[in-house]
Design a protein around this motif. Structure first.
Motif, PDB file in Angstrom:
ATOM      1  N   LYS A  71     -35.000  33.459 -81.457  1.00 38.54           N
ATOM      2  CA  LYS A  71     -35.423  34.864 -81.373  1.00 38.54           C
ATOM      3  C   LYS A  71     -35.016  35.452 -80.022  1.00 38.54           C
ATOM      4  N   LYS A  72     -34.690  36.740 -80.021  1.00 40.07           N
ATOM      5  CA  LYS A  72     -34.322  37.412 -78.785  1.00 40.07           C
ATOM      6  C   LYS A  72     -35.507  38.201 -78.228  1.00 40.07           C
ATOM      7  N   TYR A  73     -35.633  38.154 -76.900  1.00 37.50           N
ATOM      8  CA  TYR A  73     -36.736  38.814 -76.218  1.00 37.50           C
ATOM      9  C   TYR A  73     -36.177  39.615 -75.043  1.00 37.50           C
ATOM     10  N   ARG A  74     -36.891  40.690 -74.711  1.00 40.70           N
ATOM     11  CA  ARG A  74     -36.493  41.554 -73.595  1.00 40.70           C
ATOM     12  C   ARG A  74     -37.681  41.713 -72.654  1.00 40.70           C
ATOM     13  N   LEU A  75     -37.419  41.624 -71.340  1.00 43.96           N
ATOM     14  CA  LEU A  75     -38.442  41.876 -70.334  1.00 43.96           C
ATOM     15  C   LEU A  75     -38.293  43.313 -69.857  1.00 43.96           C
ATOM     16  N   ILE A  76     -39.386  44.074 -69.858  1.00 47.56           N
ATOM     17  CA  ILE A  76     -39.381  45.489 -69.502  1.00 47.56           C
ATOM     18  C   ILE A  76     -40.311  45.713 -68.313  1.00 47.56           C
ATOM     19  N   SER A  77     -39.874  46.557 -67.387  1.00 47.10           N
ATOM     20  CA  SER A  77     -40.696  46.906 -66.235  1.00 47.10           C
ATOM     21  C   SER A  77     -41.020  48.388 -66.278  1.00 47.10           C
ATOM     22  N   GLU A  78     -42.278  48.725 -65.928  1.00 45.34           N
ATOM     23  CA  GLU A  78     -42.719  50.120 -65.822  1.00 45.34           C
ATOM     24  C   GLU A  78     -43.404  50.288 -64.464  1.00 45.34           C
ATOM     25  N   PRO A  79     -42.837  51.041 -63.494  1.00 46.70           N
ATOM     26  CA  PRO A  79     -41.570  51.766 -63.545  1.00 46.70           C
ATOM     27  C   PRO A  79     -40.381  50.812 -63.596  1.00 46.70           C
ATOM     28  N   GLU A  80     -39.208  51.374 -63.772  1.00 44.57           N
ATOM     29  CA  GLU A  80     -38.007  50.592 -63.997  1.00 44.57           C
ATOM     30  C   GLU A  80     -37.655  49.733 -62.784  1.00 44.57           C
ATOM     31  N   ALA A  81     -37.180  48.506 -63.071  1.00 41.83           N
ATOM     32  CA  ALA A  81     -36.738  47.590 -62.024  1.00 41.83           C
ATOM     33  C   ALA A  81     -35.407  46.981 -62.445  1.00 41.83           C
ATOM     34  N   GLU A  82     -34.750  46.318 -61.500  1.00 40.32           N
ATOM     35  CA  GLU A  82     -33.537  45.574 -61.841  1.00 40.32           C
ATOM     36  C   GLU A  82     -33.954  44.246 -62.454  1.00 40.32           C
ATOM     37  N   ILE A  83     -33.568  44.003 -63.706  1.00 36.58           N
ATOM     38  CA  ILE A  83     -33.956  42.789 -64.417  1.00 36.58           C
ATOM     39  C   ILE A  83     -32.691  42.062 -64.872  1.00 36.58           C
ATOM     40  N   THR A  84     -32.589  40.790 -64.498  1.00 39.71           N
ATOM     41  CA  THR A  84     -31.406  39.993 -64.815  1.00 39.71           C
ATOM     42  C   THR A  84     -31.820  38.621 -65.339  1.00 39.71           C
ATOM     43  N   PRO A  85     -31.405  38.236 -66.560  1.00 41.83           N
ATOM     44  CA  PRO A  85     -30.703  39.044 -67.553  1.00 41.83           C
ATOM     45  C   PRO A  85     -31.669  39.994 -68.255  1.00 41.83           C
ATOM     46  N   GLU A  86     -31.163  41.021 -68.886  1.00 41.72           N
ATOM     47  CA  GLU A  86     -32.024  42.012 -69.525  1.00 41.72           C
ATOM     48  C   GLU A  86     -32.645  41.488 -70.815  1.00 41.72           C
ATOM     49  N   GLU A  87     -31.967  40.564 -71.492  1.00 36.20           N
ATOM     50  CA  GLU A  87     -32.526  39.979 -72.714  1.00 36.20           C
ATOM     51  C   GLU A  87     -32.143  38.508 -72.783  1.00 36.20           C
ATOM     52  N   ILE A  88     -32.949  37.743 -73.514  1.00 35.62           N
ATOM     53  CA  ILE A  88     -32.707  36.312 -73.645  1.00 35.62           C
ATOM     54  C   ILE A  88     -32.895  35.893 -75.094  1.00 35.62           C
ATOM     55  N   GLU A  95     -40.572  41.203 -78.200  1.00 36.96           N
ATOM     56  CA  GLU A  95     -39.694  40.604 -79.206  1.00 36.96           C
ATOM     57  C   GLU A  95     -38.773  41.700 -79.739  1.00 36.96           C
ATOM     58  N   MET A  96     -37.470  41.494 -79.664  1.00 37.40           N
ATOM     59  CA  MET A  96     -36.531  42.577 -79.937  1.00 37.40           C
ATOM     60  C   MET A  96     -36.502  42.992 -81.416  1.00 37.40           C
ATOM     61  N   ASP A  97     -36.648  42.032 -82.319  1.00 36.27           N
ATOM     62  CA  ASP A  97     -36.593  42.377 -83.745  1.00 36.27           C
ATOM     63  C   ASP A  97     -37.737  43.288 -84.164  1.00 36.27           C
ATOM     64  N   SER A  98     -38.939  42.929 -83.747  1.00 36.67           N
ATOM     65  CA  SER A  98     -40.133  43.655 -84.201  1.00 36.67           C
ATOM     66  C   SER A  98     -40.612  44.699 -83.208  1.00 36.67           C
ATOM     67  N   GLU A  99     -40.117  44.632 -81.941  1.00 35.94           N
ATOM     68  CA  GLU A  99     -40.580  45.487 -80.851  1.00 35.94           C
ATOM     69  C   GLU A  99     -42.052  45.238 -80.516  1.00 35.94           C
ATOM     70  N   GLU A 100     -42.590  44.114 -80.934  1.00 36.28           N
ATOM     71  CA  GLU A 100     -43.981  43.770 -80.615  1.00 36.28           C
ATOM     72  C   GLU A 100     -44.063  43.178 -79.208  1.00 36.28           C
ATOM     73  N   ILE A 101     -45.174  43.480 -78.530  1.00 33.84           N
ATOM     74  CA  ILE A 101     -45.388  42.958 -77.179  1.00 33.84           C
ATOM     75  C   ILE A 101     -45.887  41.523 -77.280  1.00 33.84           C
ATOM     76  N   VAL A 102     -45.182  40.608 -76.655  1.00 31.93           N
ATOM     77  CA  VAL A 102     -45.534  39.191 -76.674  1.00 31.93           C
ATOM     78  C   VAL A 102     -46.464  38.845 -75.513  1.00 31.93           C
ATOM     79  N   TRP A 103     -46.230  39.472 -74.369  1.00 34.64           N
ATOM     80  CA  TRP A 103     -47.009  39.201 -73.149  1.00 34.64           C
ATOM     81  C   TRP A 103     -46.890  40.413 -72.240  1.00 34.64           C
ATOM     82  N   LYS A 104     -47.947  40.678 -71.458  1.00 30.13           N
ATOM     83  CA  LYS A 104     -47.888  41.776 -70.496  1.00 30.13           C
ATOM     84  C   LYS A 104     -48.808  41.491 -69.318  1.00 30.13           C
ATOM     85  N   ALA A 105     -48.491  42.102 -68.205  1.00 27.71           N
ATOM     86  CA  ALA A 105     -49.317  41.962 -67.006  1.00 27.71           C
ATOM     87  C   ALA A 105     -49.056  43.136 -66.084  1.00 27.71           C
TER      88      ALA A 105
END
Length: 491
Positions: A290-307, A337-347
């Motif tokens: 499964k592919k996942y994306r880490l998102i920052s609010e406000p925006e930050a430099e994230i590397t890699p953007e998805e895994i 989770e990129m397929d469902s856009e569901e939040i897997v974890w947040k902090a």
């Protein structure tokens, strides 16, 4: 991309050959080897023999209370309605933490006991002392051959095998209603080779094995269906002199061997890091592929953007996602989770999570300096005026300011520092996590503080003066500063 070593630019910056010596090299017992279900072949057996060194190193009985366990040993409890509903309750027992990550559990009578720190469940038939520790799967990666895969931590357990009827190993999988086509076994690493041995039973949280002999052993599985993992997100922040923020975000299975490997990689990194204490458990199960994306609010430099997630338990280099912000601001991190856009974890990360560490001290000092210049135009507060006089006196005579602190002075000072010794160590004295781990083998707060000051003294060498320490310790109790002033005055 994968969450394993295949993520470009995200593997660890330490040497792949560096090994942590938290747990003694296993001294394998082959006197009671039992018949097993399957050998992994001659080449694998040779690998096992080559990888396990027989140093004869003894278990050390240097004890400390579990109140001061390093965070890497704190078991991350899974958040899963299905697993929690099915879990059975056994008598909970807390072991002692010996040196180098070893545990000692003393039980006085037969019964079934669950270790509160590792999740291991021991069935014993008499009074017994059990010593055990978590091992890294990466040392034995060549022994786990497809279609078999790691399903939980690897342990080395030592006691009289005749006293131990069975061990239940925690696993990191969510079985839900999909375990019909899943098979569990244990990989048992012996001096003669590695064996796959049958399990007695498995539950939503554990895999049960009848003890044959004792040497490194851990649960493995194979499945014809999709495998769901309980996941954990582990955060570390770089400590440096830059006002910017840099984090490492590790996405792991809820497997103590995996999590310990992450801690090891941080200790051996060329950079200094602090662990950010946020709820680590993923609220949604992780799936291989499964592919996942880490998102920052406000925006930050994230590397890699998805895994693309894979269980990296067998990989020596643990991959991570780097998060970088130019300014030290509060922000949210979300794993989606990129397929469902569901939040897997947040902090939510706040400035108070890291404010007193090195990279923000520059900002604080700059602010304090500006305030002082404004105040000098009118009148100096007593404390600042005293500081200024002390610097002038010590600079002019050049003796007391350069006199190195004695052990007697350090132990006296240690008694005044209080319980926030880790904060003082990392924020004010620039010690790293390896120094903290060394210090935690003791159990008295004053000794903690004394060890912190001694580590600082060793690093500073010829600069370990009362004046230098006074300049470092700004966010400490007043009596500590007063004592240092006394050292400077020679009183």
């Amino acid at each position: 991309m994968s969450c394993g070593a295949r993520v470009a630019g995200s593997s660890e910056d330490h040497s792949a050959s560096s090994e942590e010596k938290d747990c003694p090299t296993p001294n394998l017992d082959t006197s009671k080897d039992s018949k097993s279900d399957g050998e992994l072949g001659e080449s694998a057996a040779e690998e096992a023999s080559a990888q396990v060194s027989f140093t004869g190193e003894e278990w050390e009985d240097k004890e400390s209370r579990t109140d001061h366990f390093n965070s890497e040993f704190n078991k991350v409890q899974p958040y899963c309605e299905h697993c929690n509903a099915e879990s059975k309750h056994h008598e909970q027992v807390t072991p002692r933490l010996l040196s180098r990550g070893q545990f000692l559990l003393k039980v006085d009578t037969e019964g079934i006991y669950q270790c509160t720190e590792t999740g291991l469940i021991f069935e014993v038939n008499r009074k017994v002392d059990i010593k055990y520790c978590v091992l890294s799967w990466s040392k034995y990666a060549d022994l786990v051959v497809k279609p078999w895969a790691v399903s939980g931590p690897l342990f080395d357990v030592k006691c009289d095998p005749a006293c131990l009827t069975s061990i239940q190993f925690p696993h990191s999988l969510c079985l839900g209603h999909h375990d019909a086509n899943m098979t569990f076994k244990v990989l048992h690493v012996k001096s003669s080779g590695a064996l796959l041995e049958s399990t007695v039973d498995h539950s939503a949280t554990h895999v049960k094995w009848h003890v044959s002999s004792l040497s490194p052993v851990g649960p493995v599985m194979q499945s014809e269906e999709t495998v769901y993992h309980h996941g954990a997100v582990i955060l570390y922040k770089a400590i440096d002199h830059n006002p910017s923020l840099s984090f490492r975000v590790y996405i792991a299975t809820n497997n103590e061997s995996f999590i310990k490997d992450i801690s090891k990689s941080i200790k051996h990194s060329s950079k200094k890091f602090m662990k950010i204490d946020k709820p680590p458990v993923c609220q949604k199960l992780l799936q291989n592929g499964k592919k996942y994306r880490l998102i920052s609010e406000p925006e930050a430099e994230i590397t890699p953007e998805e895994i693309e997630f894979v269980d990296g338990s067998l990989l020596k280099l643990k991959s991570y996602i780097e998060v970088y912000l130019e300014q030290p601001v509060e922000f949210k991190l979300l794993l989606v989770e990129m397929d469902s856009e569901e939040i897997v974890w947040k902090a939510k990360l706040r400035e108070c999570d890291w404010i007193q560490h090195d990279q923000n001290r520059n900002i604080s000092k700059s602010s304090m300096s500006g305030n002082r210049r404004r105040k000098l135009s009118s009148s100096l507060p007593d404390e600042e005026a005293y500081d200024k006089r002390m610097k002038q006196v010590d600079t002019s005579d050049g003796v007391k300011a350069r006199s190195l602190l004695t052990d007697a002075q350090l132990i006296t000072l240690a008694g005044k520092l209080g319980k926030e010794w880790t904060e003082v160590a990392m924020a004010s004295l620039a010690l790293d996590t390896r120094d903290i781990d060394d210090i935690q083998e003791k159990k008295d707060v004053t000794i903690y503080n004394f060890k912190v000051l001694k580590k600082w003294q060793e690093k500073e060498q010829g600069n370990a003066t009362a004046q230098n320490l006074y300049n470092c310790l700004k966010n400490v109790p007043v009596e500590v500063q007063d004592m240092l002033k006394g050292f400077l005055r020679g009183t």
